[in-house]
Every structure is written in structure tokens, then in C-alpha cells.
Write a protein that holds these residues in place. Structure first.
Motif, PDB file in Angstrom:
ATOM      1  N   UNK A 109       0.835  -1.214   0.000  1.00 29.71           N
ATOM      2  CA  UNK A 109       0.000   0.000   0.000  1.00 29.71           C
ATOM      3  C   UNK A 109       0.865   1.257   0.000  1.00 29.71           C
ATOM      4  N   UNK A 110       1.884   1.242   0.843  1.00 34.39           N
ATOM      5  CA  UNK A 110       2.774   2.401   0.874  1.00 34.39           C
ATOM      6  C   UNK A 110       3.609   2.456  -0.409  1.00 34.39           C
ATOM      7  N   UNK A 128       2.066   4.458  -3.069  1.00 35.72           N
ATOM      8  CA  UNK A 128       2.288   5.906  -2.884  1.00 35.72           C
ATOM      9  C   UNK A 128       3.720   6.286  -3.251  1.00 35.72           C
ATOM     10  N   UNK A 129       4.681   5.423  -2.864  1.00 33.72           N
ATOM     11  CA  UNK A 129       6.097   5.756  -3.047  1.00 33.72           C
ATOM     12  C   UNK A 129       6.486   5.773  -4.527  1.00 33.72           C
ATOM     13  N   UNK A 183      -0.192   7.520  -7.165  1.00 39.77           N
ATOM     14  CA  UNK A 183      -1.253   8.453  -6.784  1.00 39.77           C
ATOM     15  C   UNK A 183      -1.258   9.693  -7.667  1.00 39.77           C
ATOM     16  N   UNK A 209      -6.132   4.751  -5.698  1.00 39.85           N
ATOM     17  CA  UNK A 209      -7.101   4.738  -4.599  1.00 39.85           C
ATOM     18  C   UNK A 209      -7.831   3.398  -4.539  1.00 39.85           C
ATOM     19  N   UNK A 217      -5.398   0.685  -3.229  1.00 38.40           N
ATOM     20  CA  UNK A 217      -5.130   0.818  -1.786  1.00 38.40           C
ATOM     21  C   UNK A 217      -6.362   0.388  -0.977  1.00 38.40           C
ATOM     22  N   UNK A 268      -5.218   3.817   8.409  1.00 39.94           N
ATOM     23  CA  UNK A 268      -3.870   4.077   7.909  1.00 39.94           C
ATOM     24  C   UNK A 268      -3.875   4.631   6.478  1.00 39.94           C
ATOM     25  N   UNK A 307      -2.105   8.029   3.445  1.00 40.97           N
ATOM     26  CA  UNK A 307      -1.655   7.789   2.071  1.00 40.97           C
ATOM     27  C   UNK A 307      -2.474   8.556   1.037  1.00 40.97           C
ATOM     28  N   UNK A 308      -3.798   8.340   1.023  1.00 39.12           N
ATOM     29  CA  UNK A 308      -4.582   8.863  -0.122  1.00 39.12           C
ATOM     30  C   UNK A 308      -4.926  10.353   0.013  1.00 39.12           C
TER      31      UNK A 308
END
Lengths: 89, 831
Positions: free
Chosen positions: A21-22, A25-26, A30, A38, A41, B825, B830-831
């Protein structure tokens, strides 16, 4: 004993999914495709929750009615959130 | 028609009538002792406490209503009449709140407590101490409302507590905060009660008493508590958020927050519409029982009547926006909710026709309970028809905010109260062992029905009067005068009712076990009042008729279990009926709330007043934690379920089921918090909203910590099954350390944000982040306190001999806390 192995496997899987999930983003997904990121995740969160409820909380081995009890609360949350958010669109 | 001397139950025929047994047992002081009422956990005692307390609040709410009607005697300008403008606002607000929360629901809870275990063949509720706790929290919440009048002013923004009027900028008094706290405490009481009743009705039915053959009052109460469990969780969330705005300075409902006031209406009415049925269903169930008894006829279309109740209970959660047609929600959603609102009237139509046809087919005896029940049906029909107008968008534009609404909902809600008064007369002989004065009962109904219609019907005719204000056009004067006269007459009828019942209690004739011919439920098969343990043997419907089996052939296994305390031997049934800790918990809940109410936007008032509130807070919190801990450690044995019908929860122990049901309500609580965050983000502009923490990595670390702690709880359970004391202790210690690590990591993150100047009041993004994750942290802290207790117990050898049920039940909670974080979380990092 087999259960302990199963629990360990699930624990590792949960760890990996949380990291992914991270990772989404990394790697900048996104920014590139927000909706896709979205959706991914959110899907990962749902998968993790289902796994924890199913195996750590033993729902897969319990009468199905307990799952329905929890679903009742979850559907209530969804109804409130989706309908309320839609109402101001 | 049945033989009048042979009571038939809904599930079969009662073939055994016990002799009079008034054994109060050795566990409890006698009924005349005040101490008994402070320590009792018996469902019948708790039921009586609920009914008497609810009647007290009826008088309180009624006096406020009389003040309102006195002010409405003539159109007034501010400063005229017996009430100042602000006093009038308080009277209107608290009249609504008290009648809905502290009279209507609790009196039904009283009947649920007293009657339902008798109807299902249970000797008590699944968790008797929690039942007593539920009552004491209810009483404490009611006393908070009293106290709020003496703290500047009580809440004065209407019973719906609409935003932004509910925030400190417009309603700064400490008393207003106490009122909101009172609702929160009441929600806690309802949740505890809901978990208890759901577990009891599903798990503790007598053998042979299937769901299909459950008495209608029990059916109605079962659906009521399911609705309560989910709906009150939404109200709890709404009021907790409001308290956060008032005490800590978050900005959910601030005027500057996009969507803030609409958010309140969503949260409130998501609770509020089911609340209508929560109030009405027990009345409906009582009505059905009374109609059957006094017409001598089984209800027509029984199966469809039950199906209709189930449908209404489900549909009640998808109609809430018809209360919001005048807000800024879009036309599409209004149209959708107009359709769902029309939809919910259909099952009600079926139930009304079933009730009418039951009477047509039977031979009616017009005793006092029947008069009230029939009157309730007539009034409900008027209330229902006039409500259809409000479900239509265009008509609602005209009627909303007028006396049409006031008249309509009083015809609905007070019709429910009418049926419950019928229930009071109906079950009075059973509860007290005395008969009431029938003539005076009939007179009271005549006065009641006259007063009711004189009070509320003119409000339809004066519908153009705006709600909640005491100024109106002169042409409505005559209707408001008639209404005020009607209010006095209605008040007199309540005095007659109270006089009749009190006099009968003192000097009435003794009542037989079954004073009503054709009564059909099991409570009439035992003496009036029933003995402490309810039945002379184990009730069973297995043969198709109600029988009381002796200890040799009951097949119950003489099951007993602990009620959350630690385990005792099960060889001999020795159930407890007394515990002082629910009462003490209630007392310290009150003290805590009074102390915390002094907190305003993060600080206490200056001087002696502030010192008082701070000291009271400390005393309250310490006392509360101590009382709950003492209750947890107390030896208390309760009846266990599972000896009879348990569908659909067979094989799930009472405590485990109670935990799952509680978690379902917690899903709604967290769901409402998360839903509020999502809603406000949508209002704000989804993609303009960025996470408050700058970096998701600390959140990821916390995810790892919580997942690991979940895993270690699982390992503790595995160790318990291996009977390894060291394994249990080690796993629990790891869980504790990981949970503590989570809190430390979170604390560092918060401190960093505070250092940067980001506080709870730094806009709605910060508010939602701090409050939602803060609620989660609260759950983690509670979990750690329990973990510490479990470690201590495990160290002393507990859990290593059995199969680890206690650890499993704790695990259910802890994994749930983990699951919630799995959603928080990504949402907040994150979003």
C-alpha cells in the motif's frame, strides 16, 4: 500445529500487503493515476481486513450468522457514508 | 377459542401451573429494603426500576410540556408570558429529549426486562450485572439532565441538536455540554442493554421455542434492540464528535466547515428515523399481545406480521434523508428517499390491517388495557397518514418546520406511549401481584383520549404556526387555546393513572397467576409476581406445549457461567443476583461527567469553579476505573444459554456472542467517524485534501506493530491450547509491548505536529485526523489495560488449564482494533 503455520503465513501476507500500500504511494501512482491507486489501496485494505476477521478472529470456522452480524454493521457504515457523500454531489 | 382456565402460550399450551412461589432467595435483601434495589441484578427488579424511573421522567417531561402550553396560551413577544425566550427554548428542547430518551425507550426497556425472559423461558438475562449497569447508566444520564439546568442553562437548541447551533459559539453554557454528555451516557446504557438482550433472546430460549413461535412482544423487542444497537452507535458517534467540538475545539460542526451542519443532520437522522421504530415497536408488540388476549383470537397473518416487522426494521435505516428535504442535499437523493419512505409504509399497512382483522374476527372485551391498545391503534393511523404528507418532497417543503410536524410526530410517538400505558395495565397484575381498579382505569382512558386529541389535533389546524417559537398569527389563537386545555386534561389523566396504580399497589386485591382469559404467553403460566428464578423447573416447549421439567429430566446440564468475572466451578448451579458494582459505576459515571462538563475548548474555567470541575473529573475517572475493575474481578455466576433453542447462534457461547454483537455496534461507531471524515473531505473537495502527517512511514511502522500484536495474541491462544503458562505470558507481554510501541510512535507523531503548530482546531483536516485516530488510540489503551490484567491473571496460572476462551474473546476485540487501523492508515496517511 498446522494452524500455527497458517497464522504465520497470514501474518507475513498482511505485512507484505501493508508494505505494498505504501509502495503504491512511493512509486508515484497516486500522482499518475489517482483513481487506480485509490482503488488498489482500498482493495488491499479490504483484503487485509477480511483475512484478519476470517482467520485471526476465526470467522471462517464460526457459524456464518456471526459474519452476517458484522456485515450488518459494515453495510450500515457503507449506506451512511455513500448516501451522505452522494447527497452533496 | 381456548379453554379460559388453560393458558395457551404463543408456542404451545401451558400444561403446568406452579404453585405460588415468592422465594426471594438468600442472595438478595427483601423488597422493602433500599439496599436490594441498589444491588439487584435480577431482571424483574431491574425491569421495575426502569418502569418507575421512566414514569418519573414522564412527569418531568410533562411538566415542561405544560410550561410550553402555558407560554402558547397567547401569541407572545420575547419577554412576555411565564417563560423568558431562553427558558422557553430550554423547555422545548428538554421536553423532547426527556420524552424520547428518558421516558419512551426506557419504559419499553422495563417491560423488555421484566417480560421477555419470562416469555422465552429464561431465568434471567445472559449478563445480569451488565443489565443492572445499563439501568444505572440510564439513571445517571437522567440525573445529568437534571444537573444541566443548574449549570448556567441546559441545552436550548431543540431536541435534534442541530449544528451549528450546538457548538460553543452559539451554545456556550456548561449545562449544554452536560446534556450532550447525558446522551452519550444514555447511548452507552443502550449499547450495553442491546448486547445483553440480543444474546439472551438468541441464546437462552427454552427448548422447542423456535424463532417462528416467539411471542410477538418478544419479537418486537428483539427487533427493537437490534435497531438500538446499530442506530444508537451512530448517535453516540455524533455526540462524541460534538463533545470533541465543545471540549477540545475540533471544528467538525463549525460554520466555517464545508458540510459541517449537513453532516450533523446525516448522523443524527441516521439514528433518528430508526428511533421512531425503536420507540414504536415495543408498543406494537404490546398492542399485538393485548389484541390477542382481549379478542380471544390469534393474530391474523402472524407470519406476515413478523415479516413486516423485520422489513420495517431493515428499511428504517434507508429513509433518514426525508428529514432533510429542506437542507442542501440534491434533488436526486431526495427523490430516492421519498421512494424509500413510501416503501416503509407498506409493511406498516399490513400490520395495521392484521391488527384490525384480528379484532373483527374475535370477541372483544373492553378492559382497560384493550381500551388503551385500541386507542393507540386509532391514534397511530392518524399519525401515519399525516406522516405521508411529510414524506413527499414538495409537500414537505410546505410543512417542514411547522406545527403539522409537531402534531404528526406526537400522534405517532404518543400513540406508542398510549399502547405502553395499556401494557402497564396489562402486566400490572403480573408485576405487582395486585389488581388495579378497572373503573378508574376506564375513566383514565376516557380522560386520556379526550385530552390527547384536544391537545394534538388542533395543531393540524394551526399548522401554519412555526415550530419551536411562541409567536403565532392571531387566527390560530383558538386552536392553541384548545391545545393548552387539552394538555391540562391529558396531564390529569396521567395523575389518574398514577393514583390508580399506586393505590392498587398498596391496597389492591391479590392477582391470580393468570388474570386474563385467553392470554397466550408464558409469563401467565407462573405466579404473580413470579419467583426469583422465574420457573418451578426448566421450561420446555419440546412437546408442543409449555411444560416445566424437573431437575432430573430437564436436560439443561444445569449450565451456569460467569458474567465477565473470573470463572467459578460449574458443578452446582448457584447463580448470583446481586452486585454493587453496577451501581457504583453509575455513580462515578455521573461524577466524571459533571467534572468533564467544565472543560471548554481545551481549558477549565478560572478560579474555584475550575478547581471544582478539575477535582470532580479526577475523582470521577479514578472511581470509574476502580469500579469497572472491581466488577471485572468480582466472582459472579450467571445462567448460561445454549440449553434450548439457539438458532442462528448455536455453538457460540454467550460471552463470545456478546462480544461479537458489541463489535458490530463498534463497527457503526467507527464507521460513523470514518464516514464523517469521508463526507467532510467530499464537501471540502476530495483531491484538495492532503493527509495531515507528512510521511506515511510512521503509519506503516504502526501498522507493522499492530499486525504483530495481533499475531502475538493468536500465539497466546495457541499457547493456551497447549496449556503453556509461559507461552501465554510471553505472548501477552509481547502484545503489550507492541501496543505500547504503537502508542509511543503515535505520540511522537502528534508531538511533532503540535510542535509545527498543527492542533485539533487547525481546520477540519486536522480535526478529523486527530479525533478519528484518537478514538482508535483510546481503543488501543483500553486493550492494553485489559492485556495488563490478562498478564497478571496468566502469571497466576489462569487460562493454562482451559481452552483459552477469555484470551479468544479478548483477541476478538484486539483484532478488531487492528482491522480499524487497516482502514485508518491509508485514509489518513496515504490517499
Amino acid at each position: 500445529m498446522a494452524r500455527t503455520k497458517l497464522y504465520t503465513g497470514i501474518y507475513v501476507a498482511l505485512f507484505v500487503i501493508a508494505t505494498m500500500q505504501v509502495g503504491i504511494e512511493q512509486i508515484g501512482l497516486l500522482e499518475e493515476s489517482y483513481v487506480l491507486a485509490l482503488a488498489l489501496i482500498t482493495a488491499f485494505s479490504v483484503i487485509k481486513a477480511v483475512i484478519v476477521a476470517g482467520y485471526f478472529q476465526h470467522l471462517v470456522w464460526e457459524p456464518r450468522s456471526l459474519t452476517y452480524v458484522m456485515m450488518l454493521g459494515f453495510v450500515g457504515f457503507l449506506a451512511l457514508t455513500v448516501a451522505a457523500s452522494y447527497s452533496i454531489q | 377459542m381456548t379453554d379460559e382456565t388453560q393458558p395457551r402460550t404463543d408456542g404451545g399450551t401451558a400444561t403446568a401451573l406452579p404453585g405460588d412461589s415468592h422465594d426471594d432467595g438468600s442472595h438478595l435483601p427483601p423488597r422493602w429494603s433500599i439496599k436490594r434495589w441498589l444491588i439487584t441484578t435480577n431482571h424483574k427488579d431491574v425491569g421495575i426500576l426502569y418502569i418507575v424511573t421512566a414514569m418519573f421522567f414522564l412527569v418531568f417531561g410533562g411538566m415542561l410540556a405544560l410550561l410550553i402550553r402555558a407560554q402558547m396560551w397567547a401569541p407572545r413577544a420575547p419577554g412576555e408570558g411565564i417563560l423568558s425566550a431562553m427558558a422557553y427554548n430550554q423547555a422545548v428542547s428538554l421536553h423532547g429529549l426527556i420524552m424520547v430518551f428518558w421516558f419512551l425507550s426506557p419504559i419499553a426497556t422495563g417491560f423488555g426486562n421484566y417480560i421477555v425472559p419470562l416469555q422465552i423461558g429464561a431465568e434471567d438475562l445472559a449478563f445480569p450485572r451488565l443489565n443492572a449497569l445499563s439501568y444505572w447508566l440510564y439513571l445517571a444520564s437522567g440525573l445529568m439532565v437534571f444537573a444541566s439546568f443548574f449549570q448556567g442553562s441546559t441545552f436550548a437548541g431543540g431536541w435534534t441538536l442541530y449544528a451549528p447551533l450546538n457548538i460553543p459559539a452559539f451554545m456556550p453554557s456548561i449545562g449544554a455540554t452536560t446534556t450532550v454528555f447525558a446522551i452519550v451516557t444514555f447511548c452507552a446504557s443502550v449499547t450495553v442493554g442491546g448486547v445483553n438482550f440480543i444474546t439472551t433472546i438468541h441464546r437462552m430460549r427454552a427448548p422447542g421455542l423456535t424463532m417462528r413461535s416467539l411471542p410477538l412482544f418478544t419479537w418486537s423487542w428483539l427487533l427493537t434492540v437490534w435497531m438500538m444497537l446499530l442506530a444508537f452507535a451512530a448517535l453516540l458517534a455524533a455526540c462524541m464528535i460534538l463533545l470533541s467540538d465543545r471540549l477540545l475545539g475540533t471544528t467538525y460542526f463549525a460554520m466555517t466547515t464545508d458540510g459541517g451542519s449537513v453532516l450533523w443532520t446525516h448522523l443524527f437522522w441516521f439514528f433518528g428515523h430508526p428511533e421512531v421504530y425503536i420507540v414504536f415497536f415495543p408498543a406494537l408488540g404490546a398492542m399485538a399481545e393485548i389484541f390477542q388476549t382481549f379478542s380471544g383470537n390469534r393474530i391474523v397473518g402472524r407470519k406476515w406480521f413478523i415479516v413486516s416487522m423485520v422489513l420495517v426494521a431493515l428499511q428504517s435505516f434507508i429513509v433518514w434523508m426525508h428529514h432533510m428535504f429542506l437542507t442542501s442535499i440534491n434533488l436526486e437523493v431526495k427523490t430516492l428517499f421519498m421512494a424509500t419512505t413510501i416503501g416503509i409504509s407498506l409493511p406498516f399497512d399490513l400490520m395495521v390491517f392484521a391488527l384490525i382483522y384480528t379484532l373483527i374476527k374475535g370477541r372483544i372485551r373492553w378492559d382497560t388495557p384493550m381500551l388503551y391498545a385500541f386507542g393507540a391503534l386509532v391514534l397511530f393511523i392518524v399519525g401515519g397518514i399525516t406522516g405521508v404528507f411529510l414524506g413527499a418532497v414538495v409537500l414537505d417543503y410546505e410543512f417542514r418546520g411547522t406545527y403539522w410536524v409537531v402534531a404528526h410526530f406526537h400522534y405517532v410517538m404518543v400513540s406508542g406511549a398510549t399502547a405502553l400505558i395499556g401494557a402497564l395495565f396489562y402486566w400490572f397484575p403480573k408485576i405487582t401481584g395486585k389488581t388495579y381498579n378497572e373503573f378508574l382505569g376506564k375513566v383514565s382512558f376516557a380522560v386520556f383520549f379526550t385530552g390527547f386529541n384536544l391537545l394534538y389535533f388542533p395543531m393540524f389546524l394551526a399548522w401554519g404556526t412555526p415550530r419551536r417559537v411562541f409567536a403565532y398569527r392571531p387566527e390560530y389563537l383558538v386552536w392553541h387555546r384548545i391545545a393548552s386545555v387539552g394538555a391540562v386534561i391529558l396531564g390529569i389523566s396521567f395523575l389518574l393513572i398514577i393514583y390508580n396504580l399506586t393505590k392498587s399497589l398498596i391496597s389492591g386485591d391479590d392477582a391470580a397467576a393468570n388474570p386474563w382469559p385467553y392470554s397466550t404467553t408464558a409469563e401467565w403460566a407462573v405466579s404473580s409476581p413470579p419467583p426469583l428464578e422465574n420457573f418451578p423447573g426448566t421450561p420446555s416447549y419440546a412437546s408442543g406445549a409449555l411444560e416445566f421439567l424437573g431437575s432430573d429430566d430437564d436436560g439443561s446440564g444445569a449450565a451456569a457461567a460467569t458474567d465477565g468475572g473470573h470463572a467459578t466451578e460449574h458443578e452446582e448451579v448457584h447463580v448470583d443476583h446481586a452486585s454493587v458494582w453496577p451501581f457504583v459505576t453509575g455513580v462515578f459515571s455521573f461524577v466524571t461527567v459533571i467534572g468533564l462538563s467544565g472543560l471548554q475548548v481545551g481549558s477549565y474555567p478560572a478560579g474555584l469553579e475550575g478547581l471544582f470541575y478539575q477535582a470532580t473529573s479526577v475523582v470521577g475517572v479514578v472511581g470509574l476505573i476502580s469500579a469497572i475493575s472491581a466488577m471485572g474481578y468480582e466472582n459472579f455466576t450467571a445462567h448460561e444459554g445454549g440449553f434450548g433453542e439457539t438458532w442462528p447462534f448455536g455453538g457460540v457461547e454467550n460471552t463470545k456472542m456478546g462480544m461479537w454483537v458489541f463489535l458490530a455496534s463498534d463497527v457503526v461507531l467507527f464507521g460513523a467517524f470514518i464516514g464523517a471524515s469521508i463526507f467532510l473531505r467530499v464537501a471540502y473537495g476530495w483531491t484538495n485534501w492532503h493527509p495531515v502527517p507528512h510521511n506515511p512511514i510512521p503509519g506503516l511502522v504502526n501498522t507493522y506493530l499492530l499486525l504483530s500484536s495481533s499475531f502475538s495474541v493468536i500465539l497466546a491462544l495457541v499457547a493456551a491450547k497447549k496449556h503453556s503458562r509461559k507461552g501465554i505470558v510471553a505472548s501477552l507481554v509481547i502484545t503489550f509491548v507492541l501496543g505500547l510501541g504503537f502508542l509511543v510512535n503515535k505520540g511522537i507523531e502528534w508531538l511533532e505536529l503540535f510542535h509545527e503548530g498543527v492542533w485539533l482546531d487547525s481546520g477540519v483536516r486536522a480535526s478529523t485526523y486527530f479525533l478519528t485516530t484518537g478514538l482508535h488510540m483510546g481503543h488501543v489503551i483500553a486493550g492494553l489495560l485489559i492485556t495488563a490484567y490478562l498478564i497478571w491473571r496468566a502469571w497466576n496460572g489462569a487460562y493454562s488449564e482451559g481452552s483459552g476462551e477469555t484470551l479468544e474473546y479478548f483477541g476478538l476485540y484486539w483484532h478488531f482494533v487492528d482491522i480499524v487501523w487497516l482502514f485508518l492508515f491509508p485514509l489518513f496517511y496515504i490517499v
